[in-house]
Design an enzyme around this catalytic site. Structure first.
Site, PDB file in Angstrom:
ATOM      1  N   LYS A  16      43.987  43.046  41.278  1.00  0.00           N
ATOM      2  CA  LYS A  16      44.180  42.402  42.701  1.00  0.00           C
ATOM      3  C   LYS A  16      45.553  42.901  43.245  1.00  0.00           C
ATOM      4  O   LYS A  16      45.929  43.174  44.302  1.00  0.00           O
ATOM      5  CB  LYS A  16      44.235  40.863  42.452  1.00  0.00           C
ATOM      6  N   ARG A  91      42.995  28.860  43.252  1.00  0.00           N
ATOM      7  CA  ARG A  91      42.519  29.212  42.042  1.00  0.00           C
ATOM      8  C   ARG A  91      41.543  28.085  41.340  1.00  0.00           C
ATOM      9  O   ARG A  91      40.969  28.008  40.402  1.00  0.00           O
ATOM     10  CB  ARG A  91      43.500  29.291  40.774  1.00  0.00           C
ATOM     11  N   ARG A 130      48.944  47.110  30.298  1.00  0.00           N
ATOM     12  CA  ARG A 130      50.007  47.350  31.719  1.00  0.00           C
ATOM     13  C   ARG A 130      51.433  47.285  31.374  1.00  0.00           C
ATOM     14  O   ARG A 130      51.849  46.421  30.523  1.00  0.00           O
ATOM     15  CB  ARG A 130      49.483  45.781  32.329  1.00  0.00           C
ATOM     16  N   ARG A 174      43.122  33.380  29.206  1.00  0.00           N
ATOM     17  CA  ARG A 174      43.075  33.506  30.920  1.00  0.00           C
ATOM     18  C   ARG A 174      41.736  33.813  31.486  1.00  0.00           C
ATOM     19  O   ARG A 174      41.329  33.242  32.606  1.00  0.00           O
ATOM     20  CB  ARG A 174      43.979  34.462  31.151  1.00  0.00           C
TER      21      ARG A 174
END
Ligand code: AP5
Length: 219
Positions: A16, A91, A130, A174
């Protein structure tokens, strides 16, 4: 001309932020990432930052009440008049309902919803590799999007960091939270004509191109 008032959805690590930054650059509209806003609050040790730090680290969601305050003040800034990308908000279903009202009040309705579909194993692999520039926020990946010099931002020259919530066990939590709380929000938005599902598992170039094509269609 129609504006790009966009919502970006997808599991953690779907891309995203990466794709939203490309869209923001090309169309000159603000990329509003609630995750980035909360991490900035933590880094600056503000009151909000102190309140949310442990929640972020555990991979759970910050309360709807706090998030509504954060997003309300951001959407009241003038730069959203030319369009915007919301990344990480809404969310939960109560957040989605509150957003509808908020956007109606500022007469700036959603014109496009992009859902990046990626499976759990790809997500875990992407997130654990990441790295981020702590200064400019550029997103790297030590497997798929390496910096020119090891562990150093191409733009700022500073050392890259790993997010505190990017450990494998937190990523899996998550993902679980995403399936429980956020996936129903995606179902809620599927009724919109402007809802687009994109296969997020291709390369960044392929996914970006597909999203640009969709946005040209909207415009
Ligand atoms: P947030 O920052 O929003 O995290 P997230 O949704 O979990 O998403 P990520 O930022 O991890 O992933 P991304 O999809 O942006 O992927 P990226 O482009 O970086 O939220 C963090 C926390 O804040 C939450 O857990 C919660 O506590 C709190 N929070 C935020 N908003 C909230 C809200 N509204 N309500 C309540 N709490 C809230 O890409 C990932 C990696 O993959 C990178 O290394 C990238 O280089 C690589 N990559 C990207 N695309 C590709 C591709 N196509 N091919 C190969 N590699 C790729």
């Amino acid at each position: 001309m129609k504006k790009l008032n966009l919502l970006f959805f997808g599991p953690p690590g779907a891309g995203k932020g990466t794709i939203a930054k490309e869209v923001s650059k090309k169309y000159n509209i603000p990329h509003i990432s609630t995750g980035d806003m909360l991490r900035e609050a933590v880094a600056s040790e503000s009151e909000l930052g102190k309140q949310v730090k442990s929640i972020l680290d555990s991979g759970q969601l910050v309360s709807d009440e706090i998030m509504l305050e954060v997003i309300k003040s951001r959407l009241n800034k003038n730069d959203v008049d030319k369009g915007f990308i919301l990344d990480g908000f809404p969310r939960t279903l109560p957040q989605a309902e509150a957003l509808e009202t908020l956007l109606k009040d500022i007469k700036n309705p959603i014109t496009g919803i992009i859902y990046l579909e990626v499976d759990e194993e790809t997500v875990v692999k992407r997130i654990t590799s990441r790295r981020i520039c702590p200064k400019c926020g550029k997103i790297y990946n030590i497997i798929t999007l390496k910096p020119k010099i090891d562990n150093t931002c191409d733009i700022c020259g500073v050392e890259l960091i790993q997010r505190d919530d990017d450990k494998e066990e937190v990523v899996r939590d998550r993902y679980k939270v995403y399936m429980e709380k956020t996936y129903p929000v995606i179902e809620f938005y599927k009724k919109y004509n402007q809802f687009f599902t994109v296969d997020g598992s291709g390369t960044v170039e392929i996914v970006t191109k597909e999203v640009f094509n969709i946005l040209e269609g909207i415009l």
